[in-house]
Write an enzyme that holds these catalytic residues in place. Structure first.
Site, mmCIF file in Angstrom:
data_model
loop_
_atom_site.group_PDB
_atom_site.id
_atom_site.type_symbol
_atom_site.label_atom_id
_atom_site.label_comp_id
_atom_site.label_asym_id
_atom_site.label_seq_id
_atom_site.Cartn_x
_atom_site.Cartn_y
_atom_site.Cartn_z
ATOM 1 N N HIS A 112 -4.132 5.862 10.501
ATOM 2 C CA HIS A 112 -2.898 5.200 10.917
ATOM 3 C C HIS A 112 -1.749 5.590 10.007
ATOM 4 C CE1 HIS A 112 -4.617 2.508 7.873
ATOM 5 N NE2 HIS A 112 -3.413 1.985 7.696
ATOM 6 N N HIS A 153 2.172 4.234 8.744
ATOM 7 C CA HIS A 153 3.106 3.116 8.645
ATOM 8 C C HIS A 153 4.527 3.640 8.820
ATOM 9 C CE1 HIS A 153 0.289 0.211 6.683
ATOM 10 N NE2 HIS A 153 -0.319 1.345 6.345
#
Length: 135
Positions: free
Chosen positions: A98, A100
């Site tokens: 992932h 951010h």
């Protein structure tokens, strides 16, 4: 063990989704560093950057750009950070790839990510040579 992000992809855990396609999903972070802090994930549960095939790296990058552009247009931050951690030593907590996106405003008091250091030209050359031997 199935990651919390896989559970979000499956619809088992609610999320404030911002964007979704066949390979990626973006949603607001439930523990945001700033207003509008979003995550972009690869839908397949792979732990880090080096585990992703090239087409998935590209898909996450394109979704990151799309969502960052929407955040900038909607929230008008002074800037934003794009952060991606690999491994516990780098601060990774959820081992499902992932990225951010953290909106930033002047004086927001969020910490800088690092303090700049210095290296001699000889030391820089030596490090470059070590890395180039593996490219």
């Amino acid at each position: 063990m199935i990651s919390v992000f896989t559970r979000i992809v499956r619809g088992e855990i609610p999320a404030f989704k911002l964007y979704e396609d066949d390979l990626t999903l973006s949603f607001l972070d439930i523990n945001p560093a700033a207003r509008g802090h979003a995550l972009v994930i690869a839908k397949p549960e792979l732990p880090g950057l080096l585990d992703l095939p090239p087409e998935l790296v590209s898909a996450v990058a394109l979704t990151t750009q799309r969502v960052a552009r929407a955040i900038v247009e909607a929230l008008k931050p002074d800037g934003f950070n794009v952060i991606q951690n690999n491994g516990a030593a780098a601060g990774q907590v959820v081992f499902h790839y992932h990225v951010h996106i953290i909106p930033r405003w002047e004086g927001d008091r969020l910490v800088k990510l690092w303090r700049s250091g210095t290296m001699s030209m000889d030391d820089l050359r030596a490090v470059a040579d070590e890395i180039l031997a593996h490219i």
